[in-house]
Design a protein around this motif. Structure first.
Motif, mmCIF file in Angstrom:
data_model
loop_
_atom_site.group_PDB
_atom_site.id
_atom_site.type_symbol
_atom_site.label_atom_id
_atom_site.label_comp_id
_atom_site.label_asym_id
_atom_site.label_seq_id
_atom_site.Cartn_x
_atom_site.Cartn_y
_atom_site.Cartn_z
ATOM 1 N N PRO A 41 0.793 -1.238 0.000
ATOM 2 C CA PRO A 41 0.000 0.000 0.000
ATOM 3 C C PRO A 41 0.823 1.285 0.000
ATOM 4 C CG PRO A 41 -0.952 -1.598 1.501
ATOM 5 C CD PRO A 41 0.344 -2.182 1.032
ATOM 6 N N VAL A 42 1.837 1.372 0.852
ATOM 7 C CA VAL A 42 2.606 2.621 0.919
ATOM 8 C C VAL A 42 3.396 2.836 -0.367
ATOM 9 C CG1 VAL A 42 4.450 3.850 2.118
ATOM 10 C CG2 VAL A 42 2.739 2.606 3.435
ATOM 11 N N VAL A 43 4.013 1.769 -0.888
ATOM 12 C CA VAL A 43 4.745 1.880 -2.155
ATOM 13 C C VAL A 43 3.796 2.290 -3.276
ATOM 14 C CG1 VAL A 43 6.060 0.615 -3.906
ATOM 15 C CG2 VAL A 43 6.509 0.224 -1.475
ATOM 16 N N ALA A 44 2.604 1.693 -3.287
ATOM 17 C CA ALA A 44 1.612 2.032 -4.304
ATOM 18 C C ALA A 44 1.197 3.495 -4.194
ATOM 19 C CB ALA A 44 0.392 1.123 -4.162
ATOM 20 N N ASN A 45 0.981 3.970 -2.976
ATOM 21 C CA ASN A 45 0.513 5.342 -2.771
ATOM 22 C C ASN A 45 1.570 6.356 -3.186
ATOM 23 O OD1 ASN A 45 -1.114 7.460 -2.031
ATOM 24 N ND2 ASN A 45 -1.183 6.965 0.132
ATOM 25 N N VAL A 46 2.820 6.148 -2.748
ATOM 26 C CA VAL A 46 3.851 7.137 -3.064
ATOM 27 C C VAL A 46 4.199 7.109 -4.553
ATOM 28 C CG1 VAL A 46 4.772 7.045 -0.718
ATOM 29 C CG2 VAL A 46 5.764 5.571 -2.472
ATOM 30 N N SER A 47 4.246 5.919 -5.158
ATOM 31 C CA SER A 47 4.542 5.815 -6.593
ATOM 32 C C SER A 47 3.425 6.438 -7.410
ATOM 33 C CB SER A 47 4.747 4.348 -6.987
ATOM 34 O OG SER A 47 5.757 3.735 -6.214
ATOM 35 N N ASN A 48 2.194 6.250 -6.962
ATOM 36 C CA ASN A 48 1.038 6.839 -7.631
ATOM 37 C C ASN A 48 1.085 8.360 -7.588
ATOM 38 O OD1 ASN A 48 -1.827 6.851 -8.664
ATOM 39 N ND2 ASN A 48 -2.158 7.744 -6.648
ATOM 40 N N THR A 49 1.414 8.911 -6.426
ATOM 41 C CA THR A 49 1.485 10.370 -6.283
ATOM 42 C C THR A 49 2.516 10.963 -7.227
ATOM 43 O OG1 THR A 49 0.806 10.262 -3.957
ATOM 44 C CG2 THR A 49 1.967 12.247 -4.663
ATOM 45 N N VAL A 50 3.691 10.337 -7.291
ATOM 46 C CA VAL A 50 4.738 10.823 -8.187
ATOM 47 C C VAL A 50 4.290 10.716 -9.643
ATOM 48 C CG1 VAL A 50 7.086 10.419 -9.011
ATOM 49 C CG2 VAL A 50 6.580 10.273 -6.565
ATOM 50 N N GLY A 51 3.661 9.594 -9.999
ATOM 51 C CA GLY A 51 3.267 9.372 -11.383
ATOM 52 C C GLY A 51 2.168 10.283 -11.875
ATOM 53 N N LEU A 52 1.322 10.785 -10.976
ATOM 54 C CA LEU A 52 0.207 11.628 -11.397
ATOM 55 C C LEU A 52 0.596 13.091 -11.624
ATOM 56 C CD1 LEU A 52 -2.736 10.278 -9.171
ATOM 57 C CD2 LEU A 52 -2.376 9.937 -11.621
ATOM 58 N N VAL A 53 1.810 13.468 -11.244
ATOM 59 C CA VAL A 53 2.234 14.866 -11.406
ATOM 60 C C VAL A 53 2.188 15.321 -12.872
ATOM 61 C CG1 VAL A 53 4.172 16.463 -11.168
ATOM 62 C CG2 VAL A 53 3.597 14.912 -9.298
ATOM 63 N N PRO A 54 2.722 14.551 -13.837
ATOM 64 C CA PRO A 54 2.655 15.011 -15.234
ATOM 65 C C PRO A 54 1.223 15.235 -15.722
ATOM 66 C CG PRO A 54 4.251 13.241 -15.026
ATOM 67 C CD PRO A 54 3.517 13.303 -13.724
ATOM 68 N N GLY A 55 0.291 14.399 -15.271
ATOM 69 C CA GLY A 55 -1.103 14.580 -15.667
ATOM 70 C C GLY A 55 -1.656 15.903 -15.172
ATOM 71 N N SER A 56 -1.278 16.294 -13.955
ATOM 72 C CA SER A 56 -1.728 17.581 -13.408
ATOM 73 C C SER A 56 -1.152 18.747 -14.199
ATOM 74 C CB SER A 56 -1.321 17.695 -11.935
ATOM 75 O OG SER A 56 -1.915 16.679 -11.157
ATOM 76 N N VAL A 57 0.123 18.623 -14.572
ATOM 77 C CA VAL A 57 0.771 19.698 -15.340
ATOM 78 C C VAL A 57 0.106 19.860 -16.699
ATOM 79 C CG1 VAL A 57 2.922 20.412 -16.446
ATOM 80 C CG2 VAL A 57 2.973 19.395 -14.158
ATOM 81 N N VAL A 58 -0.117 18.736 -17.392
ATOM 82 C CA VAL A 58 -0.757 18.788 -18.709
ATOM 83 C C VAL A 58 -2.187 19.306 -18.590
ATOM 84 C CG1 VAL A 58 -1.570 17.398 -20.649
ATOM 85 C CG2 VAL A 58 0.683 16.968 -19.674
ATOM 86 N N GLY A 59 -2.899 18.874 -17.542
ATOM 87 C CA GLY A 59 -4.272 19.337 -17.346
ATOM 88 C C GLY A 59 -4.347 20.830 -17.097
ATOM 89 N N ALA A 60 -3.425 21.347 -16.284
ATOM 90 C CA ALA A 60 -3.391 22.788 -16.036
ATOM 91 C C ALA A 60 -3.107 23.551 -17.320
ATOM 92 C CB ALA A 60 -2.340 23.106 -14.974
ATOM 93 N N TRP A 61 -2.198 23.024 -18.146
ATOM 94 C CA TRP A 61 -1.900 23.665 -19.432
ATOM 95 C C TRP A 61 -3.133 23.639 -20.327
ATOM 96 C CZ3 TRP A 61 -1.757 21.854 -24.530
ATOM 97 C CH2 TRP A 61 -1.158 22.717 -25.456
ATOM 98 N N GLY A 62 -3.879 22.542 -20.302
ATOM 99 C CA GLY A 62 -5.093 22.445 -21.106
ATOM 100 C C GLY A 62 -6.156 23.444 -20.690
ATOM 101 N N TYR A 63 -6.120 23.877 -19.431
ATOM 102 C CA TYR A 63 -7.067 24.863 -18.907
ATOM 103 C C TYR A 63 -6.460 26.269 -18.884
ATOM 104 C CZ TYR A 63 -11.162 22.278 -17.224
ATOM 105 O OH TYR A 63 -12.338 21.568 -17.145
ATOM 106 N N ARG A 64 -5.420 26.506 -19.667
ATOM 107 C CA ARG A 64 -4.704 27.775 -19.590
ATOM 108 C C ARG A 64 -5.591 28.970 -19.910
ATOM 109 N NH1 ARG A 64 -3.539 24.892 -23.928
ATOM 110 N NH2 ARG A 64 -3.448 25.794 -26.019
ATOM 111 N N ALA A 65 -6.591 28.790 -20.785
ATOM 112 C CA ALA A 65 -7.482 29.916 -21.101
ATOM 113 C C ALA A 65 -8.278 30.335 -19.875
ATOM 114 C CB ALA A 65 -8.426 29.529 -22.241
ATOM 115 N N GLU A 66 -8.743 29.339 -19.093
ATOM 116 C CA GLU A 66 -9.518 29.640 -17.885
ATOM 117 C C GLU A 66 -8.639 30.150 -16.753
ATOM 118 O OE1 GLU A 66 -11.934 27.227 -20.492
ATOM 119 O OE2 GLU A 66 -9.889 26.976 -19.774
ATOM 120 N N LEU A 67 -7.329 29.942 -16.857
ATOM 121 C CA LEU A 67 -6.409 30.402 -15.817
ATOM 122 C C LEU A 67 -6.016 31.864 -15.981
ATOM 123 C CD1 LEU A 67 -3.991 27.357 -15.421
ATOM 124 C CD2 LEU A 67 -5.462 28.330 -13.646
#
Length: 250
Positions: A41-67
């Motif tokens: 569980p802990v390995v899964a949670n920490v690896s998941n958190t690290v892996g989701l960072v690029p998705g957040s960056v791309v998503g924020a860029w996709g919403y750049r007009a609203e930002l």
């Protein structure tokens, strides 16, 4: 990691990246997937958190007009994201795994109710002469609390954030969703950095999730930006309820 496992993790990362951008509960997909594949569980949670960072960056860029025009807001709450994300990451490593099990479902249910009732409540809050453009200290502390939760686990972090922001700030739901993506991305980034230093990250898992979440974040931004306010609100509530069911039965 076998090729089949890699494909499953990338697919889960794609779905999580898309859902995180539209609402914010992608961990409900990636975390159970990793557990099902046998990761601790802990390995899964920490690896998941690290892996989701690029998705957040791309998503924020996709919403750049609203930002546009939200720089002051982003900077105002960035400290809450950094402090809360780091604090939540430390709590994950220091507290027993079930420490938040009782309170988290209650928080998400409350957030769903607030999101559903936000138009009615906001209409009445507009009559308050002291309502601030960026919220007061109480709003900042609530965002900080959501960031702590996001650094700790993160399922439905976006639902909690949108509930607080929708009631406290005078803006459209789409613009608040854009801000939520930046805030959640900062939380994941800071928590991920903490995990890289003091926790065990499975880099093959994190990399697979990163590939999937980046692609999913791009697709999620395209979908989310086209949803009307009522449709987006319904999606938020449905995902929030699903998070509660998962946390109570998983």
């Amino acid at each position: 990691m076998s090729p089949a496992e890699a494909v499953a993790i990338i697919a889960a990362g794609f779905a999580a990246g898309a859902i995180n951008v539209v609402v914010g509960s992608g961990t409900m997909i990636t975390f159970p997937t990793l557990l099902a594949l046998g990761y601790p569980p802990v390995v899964a949670n920490v690896s998941n958190t690290v892996g989701l960072v690029p998705g957040s960056v791309v998503g924020a860029w996709g919403y750049r007009a609203e930002l546009r025009g939200q720089r002051a807001r982003v900077l105002r709450f960035a400290v809450a994201a950094v402090v809360g994300g780091a604090g939540g990451a430390v709590l994950l490593l220091a507290l027993p795994p079930g420490a938040f099990e009782a309170v988290v479902p209650v928080l998400i249910v409350l957030a769903c109710v607030l999101v559903a009732a936000q138009p009615w409540i906001a209409a009445r809050l507009k009559e308050r002469p002291n309502r601030r453009e960026h919220g007061g200290p109480v709003v900042w502390l609530l965002v900080l609390a959501a960031a702590v939760y996001g650094g700790y686990f993160g399922a439905a972090q976006g639902v909690l954030l949108l509930a607080v922001l929708g009631l406290a700030l005078q803006d459209t739901l789409q613009r608040l969703n854009a801000f939520k993506n930046v805030q959640a991305g900062l939380v994941n980034l800071v928590a991920g950095l903490v995990f890289m230093v003091v926790a065990e990250v499975d880099w093959a898992v994190a990399g697979s999730i990163a590939v999937g979440s980046a692609a999913g974040g791009l697709v999620g931004a395209r979908i989310g930006r086209r949803l009307p306010p009522l449709g987006l609100r319904i999606v938020i509530v449905v995902v929030g309820v699903a998070a509660v069911v998962y946390l109570l039965t998983g």
